[in-house]
Motif scaffolding. Structure first.
Motif, mmCIF file in Angstrom:
data_model
loop_
_atom_site.group_PDB
_atom_site.id
_atom_site.type_symbol
_atom_site.label_atom_id
_atom_site.label_comp_id
_atom_site.label_asym_id
_atom_site.label_seq_id
_atom_site.Cartn_x
_atom_site.Cartn_y
_atom_site.Cartn_z
ATOM 1 N N SER A 51 0.869 -1.180 0.000
ATOM 2 C CA SER A 51 0.000 0.000 0.000
ATOM 3 C C SER A 51 0.899 1.220 0.000
ATOM 4 O O SER A 51 2.120 1.108 0.092
ATOM 5 C CB SER A 51 -0.932 -0.006 1.221
ATOM 6 O OG SER A 51 -0.178 0.216 2.414
ATOM 7 N N SER A 52 0.298 2.376 -0.083
ATOM 8 C CA SER A 52 1.104 3.601 -0.100
ATOM 9 C C SER A 52 1.864 3.789 1.194
ATOM 10 O O SER A 52 2.952 4.385 1.215
ATOM 11 C CB SER A 52 0.207 4.813 -0.364
ATOM 12 O OG SER A 52 -0.798 4.916 0.657
ATOM 13 N N SER A 53 1.342 3.292 2.309
ATOM 14 C CA SER A 53 2.057 3.415 3.584
ATOM 15 C C SER A 53 3.163 2.374 3.725
ATOM 16 O O SER A 53 3.932 2.413 4.671
ATOM 17 C CB SER A 53 1.075 3.284 4.752
ATOM 18 O OG SER A 53 0.437 2.011 4.730
ATOM 19 N N HIS A 54 3.223 1.418 2.790
ATOM 20 C CA HIS A 54 4.283 0.411 2.777
ATOM 21 C C HIS A 54 5.282 0.701 1.657
ATOM 22 O O HIS A 54 6.009 -0.182 1.224
ATOM 23 C CB HIS A 54 3.700 -0.990 2.560
ATOM 24 C CG HIS A 54 2.828 -1.469 3.672
ATOM 25 N ND1 HIS A 54 1.511 -1.050 3.825
ATOM 26 C CD2 HIS A 54 3.070 -2.349 4.704
ATOM 27 C CE1 HIS A 54 0.978 -1.647 4.869
ATOM 28 N NE2 HIS A 54 1.904 -2.436 5.432
ATOM 29 N N SER A 55 5.320 1.934 1.163
ATOM 30 C CA SER A 55 6.168 2.282 0.031
ATOM 31 C C SER A 55 7.635 2.242 0.430
ATOM 32 O O SER A 55 7.980 2.315 1.615
ATOM 33 C CB SER A 55 5.792 3.668 -0.487
ATOM 34 O OG SER A 55 6.057 4.644 0.496
ATOM 35 N N PRO A 56 8.537 2.149 -0.540
ATOM 36 C CA PRO A 56 9.968 1.981 -0.221
ATOM 37 C C PRO A 56 10.583 3.174 0.486
ATOM 38 O O PRO A 56 11.606 3.034 1.145
ATOM 39 C CB PRO A 56 10.600 1.757 -1.599
ATOM 40 C CG PRO A 56 9.647 2.349 -2.566
ATOM 41 C CD PRO A 56 8.293 2.129 -1.993
ATOM 42 N N GLY A 57 9.996 4.346 0.372
ATOM 43 C CA GLY A 57 10.555 5.516 1.043
ATOM 44 C C GLY A 57 10.520 5.405 2.549
ATOM 45 O O GLY A 57 11.205 6.171 3.244
ATOM 46 N N PHE A 58 9.713 4.479 3.078
ATOM 47 C CA PHE A 58 9.645 4.286 4.527
ATOM 48 C C PHE A 58 10.636 3.217 5.024
ATOM 49 O O PHE A 58 10.598 2.857 6.194
ATOM 50 C CB PHE A 58 8.217 3.869 4.925
ATOM 51 C CG PHE A 58 7.195 4.913 4.605
ATOM 52 C CD1 PHE A 58 7.283 6.190 5.141
ATOM 53 C CD2 PHE A 58 6.139 4.624 3.753
ATOM 54 C CE1 PHE A 58 6.331 7.163 4.840
ATOM 55 C CE2 PHE A 58 5.191 5.567 3.445
ATOM 56 C CZ PHE A 58 5.286 6.848 3.984
ATOM 57 N N ALA A 59 11.490 2.759 4.161
ATOM 58 C CA ALA A 59 12.385 1.642 4.508
ATOM 59 C C ALA A 59 13.711 2.130 5.059
ATOM 60 O O ALA A 59 14.773 1.620 4.694
ATOM 61 C CB ALA A 59 12.602 0.755 3.290
ATOM 62 N N LYS A 60 13.678 3.139 5.935
ATOM 63 C CA LYS A 60 14.901 3.628 6.553
ATOM 64 C C LYS A 60 15.050 3.034 7.943
ATOM 65 O O LYS A 60 14.066 2.891 8.677
ATOM 66 C CB LYS A 60 14.876 5.148 6.628
ATOM 67 C CG LYS A 60 14.840 5.825 5.264
ATOM 68 C CD LYS A 60 14.846 7.351 5.392
ATOM 69 C CE LYS A 60 14.825 8.028 4.027
ATOM 70 N NZ LYS A 60 14.837 9.509 4.121
ATOM 71 N N LEU A 61 16.275 2.699 8.299
ATOM 72 C CA LEU A 61 16.562 2.010 9.549
ATOM 73 C C LEU A 61 16.052 2.825 10.737
ATOM 74 O O LEU A 61 16.243 4.063 10.797
ATOM 75 C CB LEU A 61 18.067 1.760 9.673
ATOM 76 C CG LEU A 61 18.508 0.656 10.622
ATOM 77 C CD1 LEU A 61 18.123 -0.705 10.045
ATOM 78 C CD2 LEU A 61 20.018 0.707 10.835
ATOM 79 N N ASN A 62 15.397 2.142 11.683
ATOM 80 C CA ASN A 62 14.911 2.715 12.948
ATOM 81 C C ASN A 62 13.820 3.765 12.772
ATOM 82 O O ASN A 62 13.475 4.451 13.741
ATOM 83 C CB ASN A 62 16.075 3.315 13.760
ATOM 84 C CG ASN A 62 17.059 2.263 14.224
ATOM 85 O OD1 ASN A 62 16.666 1.160 14.607
ATOM 86 N ND2 ASN A 62 18.351 2.593 14.181
ATOM 87 N N ARG A 63 13.269 3.898 11.568
ATOM 88 C CA ARG A 63 12.173 4.853 11.339
ATOM 89 C C ARG A 63 10.838 4.136 11.487
ATOM 90 O O ARG A 63 10.721 2.934 11.219
ATOM 91 C CB ARG A 63 12.305 5.465 9.953
ATOM 92 C CG ARG A 63 13.581 6.259 9.737
ATOM 93 C CD ARG A 63 13.558 7.604 10.467
ATOM 94 N NE ARG A 63 12.633 8.508 9.841
ATOM 95 C CZ ARG A 63 12.962 9.341 8.849
ATOM 96 N NH1 ARG A 63 14.210 9.337 8.395
ATOM 97 N NH2 ARG A 63 12.068 10.142 8.337
ATOM 98 N N ARG A 64 9.823 4.919 11.914
ATOM 99 C CA ARG A 64 8.487 4.351 12.101
ATOM 100 C C ARG A 64 7.469 5.024 11.203
ATOM 101 O O ARG A 64 6.257 4.885 11.415
ATOM 102 C CB ARG A 64 8.058 4.479 13.559
ATOM 103 C CG ARG A 64 9.047 3.842 14.532
ATOM 104 C CD ARG A 64 8.605 3.997 15.967
ATOM 105 N NE ARG A 64 9.583 3.430 16.892
ATOM 106 C CZ ARG A 64 9.442 3.411 18.215
ATOM 107 N NH1 ARG A 64 8.339 3.942 18.765
ATOM 108 N NH2 ARG A 64 10.359 2.891 18.985
ATOM 109 N N ASP A 65 7.921 5.731 10.195
ATOM 110 C CA ASP A 65 7.020 6.441 9.292
ATOM 111 C C ASP A 65 6.157 5.440 8.544
ATOM 112 O O ASP A 65 6.541 4.286 8.298
ATOM 113 C CB ASP A 65 7.818 7.277 8.285
ATOM 114 C CG ASP A 65 8.756 8.257 8.988
ATOM 115 O OD1 ASP A 65 8.614 8.417 10.204
ATOM 116 O OD2 ASP A 65 9.640 8.822 8.314
ATOM 117 N N GLY A 66 5.015 5.939 8.075
ATOM 118 C CA GLY A 66 4.119 5.091 7.303
ATOM 119 C C GLY A 66 3.743 3.847 8.095
ATOM 120 O O GLY A 66 3.348 3.928 9.271
#
Length: 1313
Positions: A51-66
């Motif tokens: 989904s849009s909240s599972h997009s690759p831009g949220f794949a940063k270490l220790n981040r909780r975005d999206g």
């Protein structure tokens, strides 16, 4: 403290602090910066998103975005997460997490990289595609430092496995730093010149380094040459880099004075490859990527003279001697340095030394080509085409290692017609099919499975088909069919989806695993990215946008010169002609010493030995002399004859005699070091020619050994002492000198002796100095190198407690490890050896009384190989174990049981990395220790000195007794096993045989009148004059049983084969009758006639070798001829069963004929003429005593008795060799024989005569009836072939028969049955 001192102290502290700050700043500038955390979301890409909240831009270490990370729409093997770092960057580490607060995480993943976002490359480590271990939960961070850093702009994570109770979920970080480089792009027609400031440059050292990337398999990367013939050329040839160097003037050298080395493979993959050339005079290090070749240039010169310039990218000028007809380089070169000069930087700044021809740009142009990889047997690519056209056109490029496999299949417009292109045995085949017939007339090309890119262009119009291979007109083939062809709607590349899915494709030609690119259908380039996105065509098990082919023969893991070949998934080693065997040609086919050959039952002869086993040295051919107590290893040289020198004043220099051996210095050194003793006889015969001069003078003659040092001692003396043997013994002709020859006399004398100091052997030169006088004469002779003993084979240690062990340095067997040893124990389990690493380990243990376990881990998880025995291994007998692990497989061998093998996983870890001590007989934890003995422990051909280490280790003793319990069965024919500290020996003193294992027949030729008498009373130490108390003296010679064995061959009858008599007119005789049958005569009562046993075995006087075995116990007599069944006979009732007061045993003619009846007298006319062998009478061996110990044994020989090999079974037919067994041990059913004659005579009264007549008649009746009832039991015939015909002179016949030729020679052979 005064102010001056305080100032000095403060300045010192300040200086120290500044220095520390500089060092700390330098070390703090590591390449480990965070590269992902600051990227924009637009820098990320993926295969899909949940989904849009599972997009690759949220794949940063220790981040909780999206949603707390990236998750794809489908969790399968085609998903990936990608990021654009903005520019080429050096990447040194990666880290991963699962998706925050979820059950979504990846447990294993691949890493891929690219400069352009196209044409990806998989990260490899240890020459394998590297799979990183991922996460076991959603939040723990797992770091991985890369063994080799990556220089790339784009990075892609490819999940392989994930939490089975969740989905793919990732958060990642990448660590590294910026990467700067200077790049030049060559278009295949351009080149760059670096011109020298002077006309010519002469260098002793050179350092050249660069990186390159290209899609072309051929092209000149670098070239420089001089007018005198020097040159250096670096050139791509079929995807490999070739370096050629010639140093020095070509007019003064031969044509082979240049040196050429080839490295690398598949270098035309459009990825960066590192190259370095380091030269110091003649020594060159040539590196391509991680592979380095060290070599020495040919010729005599060590400088490189280059005139005017060095060229890069090619030489467009015709007439250059080395470069004409060679292609220019087409691709990119980065960071090009020549002897510290940055060539590309000078070119970018337009500096004068640089001259450019053609179009050279300073950015790397990347071609937009999308390759595709077919990974498995289920891989295929389906592309759409335009159907029902009366012509079709398809072209593509492919590369593979597989000999067979489908390339293209298309079903034509009619469903019953199809066109197929495939590989068969490396050749290209084109077939046009119709349901009722098949035509496949086009075959072209060969060796198309060489890993190179090959181009195919297929065109078909109506009923005409043409195929062009590699764009060469000469490789074009045509086919005319019986039907018109119309294109179908689909094209299948590399395979078929399977009939259950799609009936429009059929494959019966194997599996294609390889790469394809530049696929054109009807002259339109197929868009494979659309296929990857699911927008066009279909596929299965493909890797799109990368070519995953790898050369599994680089580096070449086939050892000892094995030839490497490969398929897509593995490699193979052809070990033929190498002397080695195994999956990687690691195991030597040969034993390590003559001693080892001996104890595996071999006899004297030529053998190849491999002293270092699986080590780097080649086997060598030696002669193993096993006829003596010691086993000698003999190596000859090229000058074994005696050489004579005549003096002359013209000899102004010493005479040099050189000796070349059949092995090199390294092989000889290994063999000598392994031996217990080595020697070489050196002889100098002289007349007016001195040897070592006066005791204080300069030696006139000396010799040189393998250390290449001058040796001034002679045979029989010791190092450091300038003497000959007579000098040590103080027995020289002239006591003023230390050698006989130094007396300088006008008569022949000599100095001869053995050189036995191992470190100096063998002799390679003898330098003779005193031959410059007219009257000087000398001869010299050097014997072969002789060594005996194998200290390694018997090197053993006894482990007496479970907590005891020996420790040795770490075992280094990263790629190949073989371990072999012998053990014996009564314990039910125990660890033989163990070596640990951080995670890796290797261990061999007795797991149970009937099971040996070999376990190890090289990073792919623990593996086990088990051999189970049907019998107990803890029986206190020696057992042999050999374990091997290489990158292809692991194997375990125990004794002669079938070897167990376990294959290594594809693309797994291959390096065994150990760092602890090697524990032998136990473990680091001191648990499961071994109780017993370990012997001859070898690791990769190197024997560990267990005995020396045991001397200083509590609970362990050097050596291990009890070899005879395991090897005693090797002592044959009554030989007795004798224990020795290092091994055992066979005592053949009570055997009729000889040799190291008592298996060599002792035979002799007897001529007419020959008589051999073994005197029993002499053997008991009494005089020859017999006293009246004889029966008392020889009371211990009363026999109630005999064991007689011998072999014979003859054509002469009648003959007495063996005769034993006593002082009481008793005897035993074995007679060969006129008809060729055998009579055995027992006269055990001096007042009765002899019992006669007749063995009607056919013509035993047929020139063939026959064996006879006679056992008597009381009245029972057992007789065996050759290999026929044993017969049993009974002596007449009432007969005395004791043979009293034995006097002598006679072979051949009986000289004292008193007491012989007329049958014996007739047979004794000539004695025995022929061959007798292995004669034994109750442990007495008269023939052996006469031939081996004639001076000490109580043996008298009259006439001719010549030792011979006439009794060797291999020379004429086969025969059984049987050892002495008790009568109760006769094997199988024993047939009943019959006593045919029992004539009783008497000198009594007439009544006795009448009674005798009556008894005689009765016995005759019984005899006739018995003959009718038991004739098949009492008489039997041999199955021998027809012998030689009788002749008037049987002696001549016997000697002329080829089977009787006496073959005694200096190098006697032993024969084992």
């Amino acid at each position: 403290m005064d102010s001056g001192a305080a100032l000095k102290l403060s300045l010192t502290l300040c200086l120290f602090f500044n220095l520390w700050l500089i060092i700390a700043t330098a070390y703090s500038h590591n390449c480990d910066s965070h590269l992902v955390s600051d990227l924009l979301q637009s820098a990320f890409d993926c295969s899909s998103k949940f989904s849009s909240s599972h997009s690759p831009g949220f794949a940063k270490l220790n981040r909780r975005d999206g949603a707390g990370g990236w998750s794809p729409l489908e969790s399968d093997k085609y998903q990936w997460l990608q990021m654009d770092l903005g520019e080429r960057t050096e990447i040194t580490a990666v880290a991963s997490q699962g998706r925050y607060g979820s059950s979504d995480w990846v447990t294993r993943y691949l890493l891929m990289f690219s400069d352009t976002g196209r044409n990806w490359k998989q990260y490899r480590q240890e020459d394998s595609i590297w799979a990183f271990v991922g996460n076991s939960n959603a939040d723990t961070v797992v770091h991985h430092k890369l063994q080799n850093s990556i220089k790339a702009r784009f990075l892609r994570f490819v999940p392989l496995d994930w939490n089975p109770n969740g989905r793919i979920g990732m958060r990642v970080e990448v660590y590294g730093c910026s990467y700067k480089s200077d790049v030049a792009n060559f278009d295949g027609k351009s080149s760059m010149f670096y011109r020298f400031s002077q006309k010519s440059v002469t260098t002793v050292k050179d350092m050249i380094s660069l990186k390159f990337k290209t899609m072309q398999s051929d092209g000149v990367v670098l070239h420089g040459e001089g007018q005198r013939g020097d040159y250096i050329t670096l050139e791509l040839k079929k995807g490999k880099l070739s370096l050629e160097i010639r140093l020095g003037d070509a007019t003064l050298q031969t044509i082979d004075a240049y040196s050429s080395v080839v490295l690398g493979s598949l270098l035309d993959d459009q990825h960066w490859h590192y190259v370095a050339i380091e030269r110091n005079k003649k020594q060159v290090n040539f590196t391509v990527d991680a592979d380095t070749q060290h070599f020495q240039t040919n010729g005599e010169f060590d400088v490189l003279d280059i005139d005017y310039e060095l060229s890069f990218g090619g030489i467009p000028i015709p007439g250059k001697s080395v470069t004409y007809l060679r292609k220019n380089f087409h691709g990119c070169i980065e960071n090009l340095y020549y002897n510290g000069v940055n060539i590309i930087d000078l070119a970018k700044r337009h500096k004068p030394p640089i001259h450019i021809v053609g179009n050279v740009t300073f950015s790397c142009t990347e071609p937009h080509i999308v390759p595709v990889t077919f990974m498995t047997s289920s891989s295929y690519l389906r592309l759409p085409g335009t159907g029902q056209m009366n012509e079709l056109s398809v072209s593509f490029q492919f590369r593979t290692w597989n000999k067979d496999g489908p390339l293209l299949y298309t079903e034509l417009h009619r469903a019953s017609e199809a066109l197929q292109i495939y590989l068969s045995d490396g050749k290209l085949q084109v077939a046009v099919h119709e349901s009722s017939w098949s035509q496949a007339d086009i075959t072209t090309g060969h060796n198309l499975n060489d890993g190179q890119w090959h181009t195919i262009h297929l065109s078909a119009r109506r009923n005409h088909v043409s195929v062009q291979l590699n764009s060469e007109a000469a490789m074009t083939a045509h086919l005319t069919t019986q039907m018109r062809m119309y294109s179908g709607g689909s094209y299948y590349f590399g395979g078929c989806p399977g009939n259950d899915i799609d009936a429009g494709c059929s494959n019966t030609v194997g599996v294609f695993q390889g790469c394809m690119r530049l696929v054109y259908i009807d002259n339109q380039l197929a868009n494979l990215i659309l296929v990857q996105q699911g927008l066009q065509g279909n596929f299965s098990d493909l890797q799109i946008d990368l070519c995953g082919i790898m050369d599994r023969c680089l580096p070449n893991y086939c050892e000892h010169g094995g030839e490497c070949s490969q398929s897509w998934s593995t490699f193979y080693c052809d070990c033929r002609g190498t002397g080695y065997t195994g999956a990687t040609c690691h195991n030597s086919r040969y034993k390590q010493s003559c001693e080892t050959y001996k104890h595996t039952g071999n006899t004297s002869g030529f053998f190849s030995i491999d002293p270092d086993g699986s080590g780097s040295q080649r086997p060598l051919l030696v002669y193993c002399n096993m006829t003596e107590d010691r086993t000698w290893t003999i190596i000859q040289h090229n000058n074994t004859k005696e050489s004579k020198l005549h003096g002359s004043p013209n000899y102004d220099k010493p005479y040099v005699a050189s000796f070349n051996y059949s092995a090199n210095v390294e092989q000889l050194q290994t063999m000598i070091d392994r031996a217990e003793h080595c020697e070489q006889e050196i002889a100098y015969h002289c007349k007016n020619s001195r040897l070592l001069n006066t005791p204080d003078g300069i030696p006139l003659t000396w010799w040189i050994g393998r250390t290449n040092e001058k040796q001034t001692y002679w045979g029989g003396s010791s190092p450091g002492i300038q003497k000959c043997a007579c000098g040590l013994e103080e027995s020289c002709l002239d006591t003023k000198y230390h050698c006989n020859c130094d007396a300088d006399r006008d008569e022949w004398t000599n100095d001869t002796g053995l050189l036995s100091y191992k470190d100096h052997l063998p002799v390679t030169q003898i330098i003779i100095g005193d031959i410059n006088k007219t009257n000087s004469e000398a001869t010299y002779k050097l014997g072969p190198l002789r060594c005996h003993g194998d200290g390694n084979y018997w090197n053993a240690a006894s482990f007496n407690t479970e907590s005891s062990y020996l420790h040795f340095p770490t075992f280094h067997g990263e790629l190949s490890a073989d371990i072999s040893f012998f053990f014996k124990t009564t314990a039910s389990s125990g660890v033989f050896l163990e070596n640990l690493g951080i995670k890796d380990f290797i261990r061999i243990e007795l797991n149970s009384p009937m099971e040996v376990l070999f376990s190890f881990d090289v990073g792919n998880g623990p593996s086990e190989v088990i051999v189970k025995s049907s019998t107990h291994l803890n029986n206190n007998q020696w057992h042999y174990v050999r374990a091997e692990r290489n990158i292809k497989e692991a194997s375990l061998q125990v004794d002669h049981l079938p070897s167990k093998t376990q294959e290594a996983p594809d693309d797994g870890h291959i390096h065994l990395q150990l760092n602890s001590q090697l524990f032998v007989g136990g473990t680091a934890s001191r648990q499961k220790g071994f109780l017993g003995c370990i012997r001859s422990l070898q690791l990769n051909g190197v024997t560990l000195d267990l005995e020396e280490r045991a001397k200083m280790t509590p609970g362990v003793k050097p050596g291990c007794p009890g070899h005879c319990s395991s090897y005693g069965n090797l002592c044959h024919n009554g030989g007795r096993c004798i224990e020795k500290y290092s091994g055992y020996s066979c005592d053949c003193g009570h055997s009729a045989y000889d040799g190291p294992f008592c298996k060599k027949e002792i035979s002799a030729i007897l001529e007419a009148g020959t008589s051999l008498v073994y005197d029993f009373h002499e053997s008991y130490g009494t005089g020859k004059n017999v006293s009246s108390h004889l029966s008392a003296i020889y009371s211990d010679m009363t026999l109630s049983r005999e064991n007689i064995e011998f072999s014979f061959r003859t054509t002469h009858t009648p003959s007495v084969l063996l005769y034993a008599d006593s002082y009481y007119e008793e005897y035993i005789a074995v007679v060969l009758c006129s008809n060729g049958s055998l009579h055995i005569r027992y006269k055990l009562d001096n007042d009765k006639d002899a019992d006669i046993i007749n063995i009607d075995s056919g013509k035993l006087a047929n020139g063939q070798l026959h064996s006879v075995k006679i056992d008597r116990e009381g009245r029972d007599v057992y007789v065996q001829i050759d290999q026929l069944p044993t017969l049993r006979f009974n002596l007449s009732s009432g007969t005395d069963t004791e043979f009293n007061g034995m006097r002598s045993l006679i072979l051949g003619k009986i000289m004292d004929i008193s007491g012989l009846d007329k049958e014996l007298l007739k047979a004794n006319t000539w004695g025995f003429i022929g061959c007798l062998s292995t004669v034994q009478f109750n442990g007495i061996t008269p023939l052996k005593a006469a031939l081996r110990h004639s001076s000490a044994a109580p043996v008298t020989v009259k006439g001719s008795l010549a030792e011979s090999t006439c009794g060797v079974s291999g020379s004429a037919g086969s025969r059984a060799i049987t050892t002495t067994h008790p009568l109760a041990d006769h094997p199988g059913a024993i047939e009943e024989g019959k006593l045919l004659t029992n004539a009783i005579r008497s000198d009594s009264a007439v009544i006795g005569g009448v009674i005798a007549v009556v008894i005689f008649v009765i016995l005759c009746i019984i005899a006739v009836m018995g003959h009718l009832l038991y004739r098949h039991k009492g008489t039997y015939r041999t199955n021998e072939t027809k012998g030689v015909e009788y002749a008037e002179n049987t002696d001549t016949t016997l000697k002329n028969n080829a089977n009787y030729q006496d073959s005694i020679s200096e190098g006697k052979k032993e024969y084992f049955i």
